[in-house]
Design an enzyme around this catalytic site. Structure first.
Site, mmCIF file in Angstrom:
data_model
loop_
_atom_site.group_PDB
_atom_site.id
_atom_site.type_symbol
_atom_site.label_atom_id
_atom_site.label_comp_id
_atom_site.label_asym_id
_atom_site.label_seq_id
_atom_site.Cartn_x
_atom_site.Cartn_y
_atom_site.Cartn_z
ATOM 1 N N HIS A 44 -33.737 39.123 100.120
ATOM 2 C CA HIS A 44 -35.182 38.885 100.160
ATOM 3 C C HIS A 44 -35.865 39.383 98.887
ATOM 4 O O HIS A 44 -36.836 40.140 98.919
ATOM 5 C CB HIS A 44 -35.779 39.540 101.397
ATOM 6 C CG HIS A 44 -35.283 38.929 102.677
ATOM 7 N ND1 HIS A 44 -35.409 37.581 102.960
ATOM 8 C CD2 HIS A 44 -34.623 39.447 103.733
ATOM 9 C CE1 HIS A 44 -34.865 37.324 104.139
ATOM 10 N NE2 HIS A 44 -34.374 38.436 104.629
ATOM 11 N N ARG A 69 -27.338 44.413 98.983
ATOM 12 C CA ARG A 69 -27.500 43.703 100.246
ATOM 13 C C ARG A 69 -27.390 42.228 99.868
ATOM 14 O O ARG A 69 -28.219 41.710 99.124
ATOM 15 C CB ARG A 69 -28.854 44.021 100.907
ATOM 16 C CG ARG A 69 -28.911 43.525 102.378
ATOM 17 C CD ARG A 69 -29.445 42.147 102.563
ATOM 18 N NE ARG A 69 -30.875 42.102 102.376
ATOM 19 C CZ ARG A 69 -31.788 42.303 103.348
ATOM 20 N NH1 ARG A 69 -31.421 42.500 104.580
ATOM 21 N NH2 ARG A 69 -33.065 42.247 103.074
ATOM 22 N N ASP A 83 -16.662 42.773 91.529
ATOM 23 C CA ASP A 83 -16.130 42.781 90.161
ATOM 24 C C ASP A 83 -17.185 43.234 89.154
ATOM 25 O O ASP A 83 -16.873 43.810 88.116
ATOM 26 C CB ASP A 83 -15.627 41.376 89.764
ATOM 27 C CG ASP A 83 -14.346 40.989 90.490
ATOM 28 O OD1 ASP A 83 -13.763 41.858 91.169
ATOM 29 O OD2 ASP A 83 -13.934 39.810 90.377
ATOM 30 N N GLU A 145 -28.749 42.126 113.509
ATOM 31 C CA GLU A 145 -30.181 41.821 113.511
ATOM 32 C C GLU A 145 -30.485 40.506 114.223
ATOM 33 O O GLU A 145 -31.555 39.952 114.033
ATOM 34 C CB GLU A 145 -30.730 41.824 112.071
ATOM 35 C CG GLU A 145 -29.901 41.033 111.062
ATOM 36 C CD GLU A 145 -30.410 41.140 109.634
ATOM 37 O OE1 GLU A 145 -31.520 41.656 109.409
ATOM 38 O OE2 GLU A 145 -29.710 40.661 108.724
ATOM 39 N N ASP A 171 -35.755 41.500 111.580
ATOM 40 C CA ASP A 171 -35.066 40.374 112.217
ATOM 41 C C ASP A 171 -34.690 40.711 113.657
ATOM 42 O O ASP A 171 -34.763 39.848 114.540
ATOM 43 C CB ASP A 171 -33.818 39.994 111.416
ATOM 44 C CG ASP A 171 -34.171 39.100 110.234
ATOM 45 O OD1 ASP A 171 -34.897 38.114 110.443
ATOM 46 O OD2 ASP A 171 -33.740 39.388 109.115
HETATM 47 C C1 3PY Z 1 -34.673 43.371 108.444
HETATM 48 O O1 3PY Z 1 -35.490 44.248 108.778
HETATM 49 O O2 3PY Z 1 -34.446 42.359 109.102
HETATM 50 C C2 3PY Z 1 -33.943 43.531 107.204
HETATM 51 O O3 3PY Z 1 -33.068 42.753 106.928
HETATM 52 C C3 3PY Z 1 -34.323 44.633 106.276
HETATM 53 O O4 3PY Z 1 -34.680 44.086 105.037
HETATM 54 MG MG MG Z 2 -33.057 41.015 108.041
#
Ligand code: 3PY
Ligand code: MG
Length: 255
Positions: A44, A69, A83, A145, A171
């Site tokens: 994001h 992430r 890498d 999530e 999420d």
């Molecule tokens: C969420 O809160 O869904 C995340 O992925 C954190 O960025």
């Molecule tokens: Mg998320």
């Protein structure tokens, strides 16, 4: 040895920065603030591969473990980032044991996994026998999530080769029919997060969570989370800009 793993092996907790602003200088600056790790958010944010590669080096130069992430659980991208010098991977939206196994395969060389050989930066840091050190050099967290991920949590926890679970509260809240927010106080979201923490620890794995407000981040550390990431750099910048502007405007009204 991975610095986050060292903290965990010593029974400690890691506090991480969360970067959504692309750029080596700002990554280096944040990494110099005393964090245990810095996570570059490729899902994001608008950060591209070349910028991320420069940020990884800037963070490592400060003696801090750089994590990414991922934008998705995508083998080619994960292996390329390893890498390039990412020493930890957080994979979003993991929903099944098969997905967790595919993630684990990216992190370990055969026979344990399917990682392909060509560790450009790890060879510089760890030397020619990197293959023997590779698994210990990287930490890995599968994000829970979604509803399906929650339903399959025990099977995901049983997958070898992933260190633990990272909770995405926004999420997760959406999956539970709530508004997407960090630091949720909705009882069902709170209870679900506590349940994931307890079940992950019961399985002998590490658990992390994305947080925003400092008091909430501290609370999650008191609750025993092994990795807590604090409010993203972009949010901190916006908050500081608004506060500074308000002070200037307020000061200009006084004479
Ligand atoms: C969420 O809160 O869904 C995340 O992925 C954190 O960025
Ligand atoms: Mg998320």
């Amino acid at each position: 040895m991975n610095r986050v793993r060292e903290i965990w092996d010593g029974g400690g907790q890691a506090v991480g920065a969360w970067l959504q602003i692309g750029g080596a200088l700002s990554a280096e600056t944040i990494a110099g603030c005393g964090f245990d790790t810095v996570v570059i958010d490729l899902q994001h944010s608008l950060i591209d591969f070349s910028t991320c590669a420069a940020m990884l080096l800037a963070i490592e130069k400060q003696g801090v473990e750089p994590l990414v992430r991922m934008h998705w659980n995508e083998p080619a991208a994960i292996m390329k980032l390893l890498d390039a010098g990412a020493y930890g991977v957080v994979a979003p939206m993991i929903e099944t044991a098969d997905e967790a196994r595919a993630f684990a395969d990216c992190l370990h060389y055969p026979p344990r996994g399917k990682r392909s050989w060509g560790p450009r930066r790890p060879l510089i840091r760890y030397g020619k026998d990197y293959a023997a050190k590779a698994s210990a050099s990287v930490v890995s967290m599968a994000m829970i999530e979604t509803r399906r991920g929650l339903d399959n949590l025990d099977a995901i926890l049983a997958v070898d080769g992933v260190d633990g679970i990272f909770i995405g509260p926004a999420d997760l809240a959406l999956a539970l029919g709530r508004a997407p927010r960090a630091d949720h106080d909705d009882p069902e979201v709170v209870a679900t997060i506590a349940d994931i923490r307890e079940r992950t620890h019961a399985a002998g794995k590490k658990v992390g969570v994305f947080t925003a407000a400092p008091a909430f981040s501290a609370q999650k550390l008191r609750e025993g989370f092994d990795l807590v990431t604090i409010t993203p750099d972009l949010m901190m910048l916006e908050a500081a800009a608004r506060r500074t502007l308000a002070e200037v405007r307020e000061g200009a009204r006084r004479t």
